[in-house]
Design an enzyme around this catalytic site. Structure first.
Site, short mmCIF file in Angstrom:
data_model
loop_
_atom_site.label_atom_id
_atom_site.label_comp_id
_atom_site.label_asym_id
_atom_site.label_seq_id
_atom_site.Cartn_x
_atom_site.Cartn_y
_atom_site.Cartn_z
N VAL A 167 -4.23 -11.12 -19.01
CA VAL A 167 -5.47 -10.35 -18.88
C VAL A 167 -6.31 -10.89 -17.71
O VAL A 167 -7.38 -10.38 -17.43
CB VAL A 167 -6.26 -10.34 -20.21
CG1 VAL A 167 -5.49 -9.57 -21.26
CG2 VAL A 167 -6.58 -11.75 -20.71
N HIS A 175 -1.56 -5.56 -21.56
CA HIS A 175 -2.45 -6.08 -22.61
C HIS A 175 -3.93 -6.02 -22.23
O HIS A 175 -4.76 -6.68 -22.85
CB HIS A 175 -2.07 -7.52 -22.98
CG HIS A 175 -0.77 -7.62 -23.72
ND1 HIS A 175 -0.09 -8.79 -23.91
CD2 HIS A 175 -0.01 -6.66 -24.32
CE1 HIS A 175 1.04 -8.57 -24.59
NE2 HIS A 175 1.10 -7.28 -24.84
N CYS A 225 -15.56 1.14 -24.16
CA CYS A 225 -16.43 1.60 -25.24
C CYS A 225 -15.56 2.01 -26.42
O CYS A 225 -14.74 2.93 -26.29
CB CYS A 225 -17.28 2.78 -24.77
SG CYS A 225 -18.25 3.48 -26.13
N CYS A 241 -16.40 5.95 -27.29
CA CYS A 241 -15.99 7.13 -26.50
C CYS A 241 -14.80 6.86 -25.57
O CYS A 241 -14.31 7.78 -24.93
CB CYS A 241 -17.18 7.66 -25.68
SG CYS A 241 -17.59 6.64 -24.25
N ALA A 284 6.44 -22.82 -12.59
CA ALA A 284 6.46 -21.53 -11.87
C ALA A 284 6.13 -21.69 -10.39
O ALA A 284 6.71 -21.00 -9.54
CB ALA A 284 5.48 -20.56 -12.53
P1 OAD Z 1 3.09 -17.95 -24.50
O1 OAD Z 1 2.02 -18.98 -24.57
O2 OAD Z 1 3.63 -17.44 -25.77
O3 OAD Z 1 4.32 -18.49 -23.63
C1 OAD Z 1 4.10 -19.10 -22.38
C2 OAD Z 1 5.42 -19.51 -21.79
O4 OAD Z 1 5.19 -20.05 -20.50
C3 OAD Z 1 6.17 -20.60 -22.61
O5 OAD Z 1 7.52 -20.21 -22.79
C4 OAD Z 1 6.06 -21.83 -21.72
O6 OAD Z 1 7.20 -22.67 -21.78
C5 OAD Z 1 5.94 -21.22 -20.33
N1 OAD Z 1 5.23 -22.08 -19.36
C6 OAD Z 1 4.21 -22.94 -19.58
N2 OAD Z 1 3.83 -23.53 -18.43
C7 OAD Z 1 4.61 -23.01 -17.44
C8 OAD Z 1 4.73 -23.23 -16.03
N3 OAD Z 1 3.93 -24.08 -15.38
N4 OAD Z 1 5.67 -22.53 -15.35
C9 OAD Z 1 6.50 -21.66 -16.00
N5 OAD Z 1 6.45 -21.43 -17.33
C10 OAD Z 1 5.52 -22.08 -18.04
O7 OAD Z 1 2.49 -16.75 -23.60
P2 OAD Z 1 3.01 -15.24 -23.45
O8 OAD Z 1 4.47 -15.14 -23.63
O9 OAD Z 1 2.42 -14.70 -22.20
O10 OAD Z 1 -1.20 -11.21 -26.15
O11 OAD Z 1 2.28 -14.57 -24.67
C11 OAD Z 1 2.43 -13.18 -24.89
C12 OAD Z 1 1.20 -12.61 -25.51
O12 OAD Z 1 0.83 -13.39 -26.66
C13 OAD Z 1 -0.06 -12.68 -24.66
O13 OAD Z 1 -0.13 -11.63 -23.71
C14 OAD Z 1 -1.16 -12.56 -25.65
C15 OAD Z 1 -0.61 -13.53 -26.69
O14 OAD Z 1 -1.03 -13.33 -27.98
C16 OAD Z 1 -2.36 -10.68 -26.58
O15 OAD Z 1 -3.41 -11.30 -26.60
C17 OAD Z 1 -2.21 -9.27 -27.06
#
Ligand code: OAD
Length: 230
Positions: A90, A106, A114, A117, A216
């Site tokens: 986000v 997301h 809002c 609406c 990354a």
């Molecule tokens: P996660 O926190 O679940 O996963 C993050 C991933 O990034 C893990 O697999 C880490 O190993 C990896 N990671 C951490 N540091 C890193 C680095 N420096 N370089 C490369 N990789 C690294 O986050 P998301 O998978 O993005 O949704 O989570 C998915 C969704 O869960 C989010 O969009 C959010 C959350 O709840 C909502 O809020 C709807």
């Protein structure tokens, strides 16, 4: 036409100082997601939810894009085919690095919505629950964030783009949250080669054809250089 589909997650912004969700010390180890990331939580305590996203918006404004965001912007610019960038994040670090047309499935911290609406507008740095919608005037202001139990944005367009991909790449995501976690199954079912780039192999590693591991900011620029063959 060659078409690269990239899905990013919190890991790509980790080295910009924005926390991930599920790693040690991650947001969901410190906050109760049912209170700050669900429509029910918002109804129960809108001020608490606004505080949470105001804090994240401030962290985002204080952060800067890193070398991984920059490399993806370069890939979009220099790749002769299509590059689709879908993010679960986000924050706006992809845009600030120069990527255009990013699909925020997301939602976005920098947008307000809002609940009455459906009007959307640029979020102020600090949002308050009693703030009125600039369109309908009702005090139903919420962050434009997709919460658990809500449908991610632009799914039809995402699946259309995935169907025409010639390479599917996930960067910095644990693959725990659907529907994004299921994109790799879709890609594999369609015979599209798949690549996972992450700090370490995720729980879904077995579903990918190939994996590249490490921070990354190191791995993504290397992969982009390899893809552009320079
Ligand atoms: P996660 O926190 O679940 O996963 C993050 C991933 O990034 C893990 O697999 C880490 O190993 C990896 N990671 C951490 N540091 C890193 C680095 N420096 N370089 C490369 N990789 C690294 O986050 P998301 O998978 O993005 O949704 O989570 C998915 C969704 O869960 C989010 O969009 C959010 C959350 O709840 C909502 O809020 C709807």
């Amino acid at each position: 036409m060659d078409s690269i589909f990239i899905l990013t997650g919190a890991g790509i912004s980790a080295e910009s100082g924005l926390g991930t969700f599920r790693d040690k010390g991650g947001l969901w180890t410190r906050y109760d997601l049912s209170r700050v990331a669900t429509p029910e939580g918002f109804r129960a305590d809108p001020a608490l939810v606004h505080d949470f996203y105001n804090m994240r918006r401030k962290n985002c404004l204080d952060a800067a894009p890193n070398a991984a965001h920059a490399a993806l912007a370069r890939l979009e610019r220099d790749h002769p085919g299509e590059v689709t960038l879908v993010t679960q994040n986000v924050d706006d670090l992809h845009e600030r690095a120069g990527s255009t047309g990013v699909i925020h499935m997301h939602g976005e911290l920098r947008r307000a919505l809002c609940a009455a609406c459906g009007h959307r507008w640029p979020a102020p740095e600090r949002m308050l629950p009693e703030e009125a919608c600039p369109s309908c005037g009702r005090p139903a202001t919420r962050p434009d964030i997709v919460w658990f139990g809500e449908m991610p944005y632009r799914m039809d367009e995402i699946l259309e783009r995935l169907a025409r991909a010639t390479l599917f790449v996930v960067i910095g995501s644990s693959g725990e949250v659907y529907p994004a976690a299921g994109f790799v199954d879709e890609a594999a079912a369609q015979g599209i080669p798949t690549l996972e780039i992450n700090l370490e192999p995720s729980g879904r590693r077995g579903l990918f054809d190939r994996g590249l591991y490490g921070p990354a900011t190191e791995v993504v620029p290397r992969w982009v250089a390899e893809s552009l063959r320079d």
